[in-house]
Design an enzyme around this catalytic site. Structure first.
Site, PDB file in Angstrom:
ATOM      1  N   TYR A 135      17.416 -33.536  41.197  1.00 54.60           N
ATOM      2  CA  TYR A 135      17.165 -34.713  41.417  1.00 54.60           C
ATOM      3  C   TYR A 135      18.549 -35.565  41.085  1.00 54.60           C
ATOM      4  O   TYR A 135      18.591 -36.743  41.592  1.00 54.60           O
ATOM      5  CB  TYR A 135      16.123 -35.278  40.917  1.00 54.60           C
ATOM      6  CG  TYR A 135      14.712 -35.179  41.654  1.00 54.60           C
ATOM      7  CD1 TYR A 135      14.094 -36.336  42.450  1.00 54.60           C
ATOM      8  CD2 TYR A 135      14.252 -34.140  41.701  1.00 54.60           C
ATOM      9  CE1 TYR A 135      12.966 -36.001  42.956  1.00 54.60           C
ATOM     10  CE2 TYR A 135      12.869 -33.810  42.431  1.00 54.60           C
ATOM     11  CZ  TYR A 135      12.430 -34.820  43.207  1.00 54.60           C
ATOM     12  OH  TYR A 135      11.235 -34.454  43.628  1.00 54.60           O
ATOM     13  N   LYS A 205      11.037 -22.464  34.344  1.00 54.96           N
ATOM     14  CA  LYS A 205      11.285 -21.329  34.930  1.00 54.96           C
ATOM     15  C   LYS A 205      12.529 -20.407  34.464  1.00 54.96           C
ATOM     16  O   LYS A 205      13.354 -20.049  35.134  1.00 54.96           O
ATOM     17  CB  LYS A 205      11.689 -21.677  36.625  1.00 54.96           C
ATOM     18  CG  LYS A 205      11.523 -20.213  37.395  1.00 54.96           C
ATOM     19  CD  LYS A 205      10.019 -19.866  37.387  1.00 54.96           C
ATOM     20  CE  LYS A 205      10.252 -18.620  38.455  1.00 54.96           C
ATOM     21  NZ  LYS A 205       8.728 -17.674  38.338  1.00 54.96           N
ATOM     22  N   ASP A 254       5.088 -21.392  37.308  1.00 55.15           N
ATOM     23  CA  ASP A 254       4.114 -20.885  38.479  1.00 55.15           C
ATOM     24  C   ASP A 254       2.821 -20.579  37.649  1.00 55.15           C
ATOM     25  O   ASP A 254       1.823 -20.819  38.157  1.00 55.15           O
ATOM     26  CB  ASP A 254       4.777 -19.649  39.263  1.00 55.15           C
ATOM     27  CG  ASP A 254       5.548 -18.634  38.382  1.00 55.15           C
ATOM     28  OD1 ASP A 254       5.359 -17.493  38.573  1.00 55.15           O
ATOM     29  OD2 ASP A 254       6.287 -19.207  37.425  1.00 55.15           O
ATOM     30  N   ASP A 278       7.494 -32.806  39.200  1.00 56.38           N
ATOM     31  CA  ASP A 278       7.081 -33.191  40.625  1.00 56.38           C
ATOM     32  C   ASP A 278       5.884 -32.542  41.011  1.00 56.38           C
ATOM     33  O   ASP A 278       4.805 -33.293  41.398  1.00 56.38           O
ATOM     34  CB  ASP A 278       8.252 -33.304  41.568  1.00 56.38           C
ATOM     35  CG  ASP A 278       8.230 -34.495  42.803  1.00 56.38           C
ATOM     36  OD1 ASP A 278       7.097 -35.068  42.709  1.00 56.38           O
ATOM     37  OD2 ASP A 278       9.049 -34.480  43.554  1.00 56.38           O
TER      38      ASP A 278
END
Length: 392
Positions: A135, A205, A254, A278
């Site tokens: 972002y 991640k 995930d 998000d």
């Protein structure tokens, strides 16, 4: 009388309908809670379509300056073009004001239709880093000289060989800093200590992006040990706190999206980066009724500046039809009240929302989803707002 100045931005689309409801509910709650000892003073500033029409600029510098001066704002949704045009006004506000925390509380209200069996088990507060990650907006389009120069630098100077189609690749840069990560995670830990929550989870991640997202995880544990004297016991990291130790753990993003469906009770305060946050925020919102009733805040805990906001879009398809749900903005207003120490008024807003929804009063977004229409009433935006004021 204590007067609290608040800048408000009406927003685009349904913003013109939900913003007056929010102002009415907050004013009524403060008046009822404090009987004239406290007053809210709302001042309009302009951004989005209204600013474009009046000043030829969707985000005039005067708006940014006024928010900086007052330090407190609330806004309706602002339109963002997809794939072209100006950068998101929402992102610009966050970065210009260095509002590094995007705080999104997620809880269920009795009577709200939900796609999961036990929405009451979902009770989390997401701390999403607001200023870094993808972002930051550092990217170049495929086929441009800029993209070509970056690709050539990566290949020739840095030895990168894994850009599969360099001639047609767009390129983006993902900055994740130690300072940016630690100040976000510190805000999450401080919140857990202040509110008595018992688990802080770092969502990342890092198994794939080992230096950026992996760095976020590593810096989080470093912070806990260096600033909070965290200790290890039974293979678990614990942060000492007055109300009992807080568990610090982490989860691959995930896997986390799966876990919030099958065992949401394991999580309480979430600290994560921008893109993960998000996805996570909207996925959690879906479990408790959708982003139409999900509040949000953008805060710099170092300067005290904060902008509260509706987390949904402008919904141009229903704008002007008295169909919009004002709860996202009203509940963002409840966060604003609590941020300013007006807990009595904030509690009134929450209890009114609970009472109103439990009575069967719903706006069209929730009414369409409920299976118990026989015991529900479909209300327009304005009528629903009146019901909230009545139930304070």
């Amino acid at each position: 009388m204590r007067k609290i100045d608040i800048i408000y931005i009406e927003g685009d689309g349904v913003g013109a309908e939900i913003t007056p409801v929010m102002i009415d509910v907050l004013n009524a709650a403060v008046d009822k809670a404090y009987g004239g000892e406290v007053a809210l003073s709302f001042e309009e500033a302009y951004a989005g379509g209204k600013a474009e029409e009046r000043f030829g600029d969707p985000l005039p510098k005067e708006t940014l300056e006024r928010i900086r001066e007052v330090g407190l704002a609330i806004k309706g949704p602002l339109m963002t073009a997809v794939g072209k045009g100006r950068r998101s006004l929402n992102v610009t506000l966050r970065q210009e004001l260095d509002l590094y925390v995007c705080q999104r509380p997620v809880r269920w209200f009795t009577g709200v239709p939900s796609p999961v069996k036990r929405p009451q088990d979902v009770d989390m507060v997401v701390f999403r880093e607001n200023t870094e990650d993808i972002y930051a907006g550092i990217e170049w389009a495929a086929g441009t000289e800029e993209a070509g120069r970056v690709i050539r630098f990566l290949q020739d100077e840095m030895g990168v060989s894994r850009i599969r189609f360099p001639q047609t690749s767009s390129i983006g840069i993902k900055p994740v800093s130690e300072e940016g990560s630690k100040r976000l995670i510190k805000a999450a830990i401080d919140y857990a200590i202040a509110t008595g929550r018992k688990v802080v989870t770092l969502v990342h991640k890092g198994n794939i992006m080992k230096t950026t997202e992996g760095g976020f995880k590593r810096w989080g544990y470093e912070l806990a040990h260096d600033e909070y004297q965290a200790y290890e016991e039974g293979g678990v990291t614990w942060i000492p706190a007055g109300g009992g130790p807080i568990k610090l753990d982490d989860c691959i993003c995930d896997a986390f999206l799966q876990n919030i469906l099958i065992r949401p009770k394991d999580y309480s305060v979430i600290a994560t980066m921008n893109l993960n946050g998000d996805y996570v925020s909207d996925a959690l919102a879906a479990e408790v009724g959708g982003i139409g009733i999900s509040p949000g805040a953008n805060i710099n805990y170092l300067t005290g500046k904060a902008v509260f906001e509706a987390t949904h879009g402008t919904a141009p398809d229903i704008a002007g039809k008295d169909l919009a749900d004002p709860l996202s903005l009203v509940l963002s207003g409840e966060m604003l009240l609590r941020y300013k120490g007006l807990d009595k008024a904030a509690d009134l807003v929450l209890s009114s929302v609970e009472k109103t929804i439990a009575s069967g009063a719903l706006t069209s977004d929730l009414y369409k989803l409920t299976e118990d229409k026989e015991h529900c009433r479909l209300l327009g935006t304005r009528a629903f707002g009146d019901e909230l004021v009545k139930n304070l």
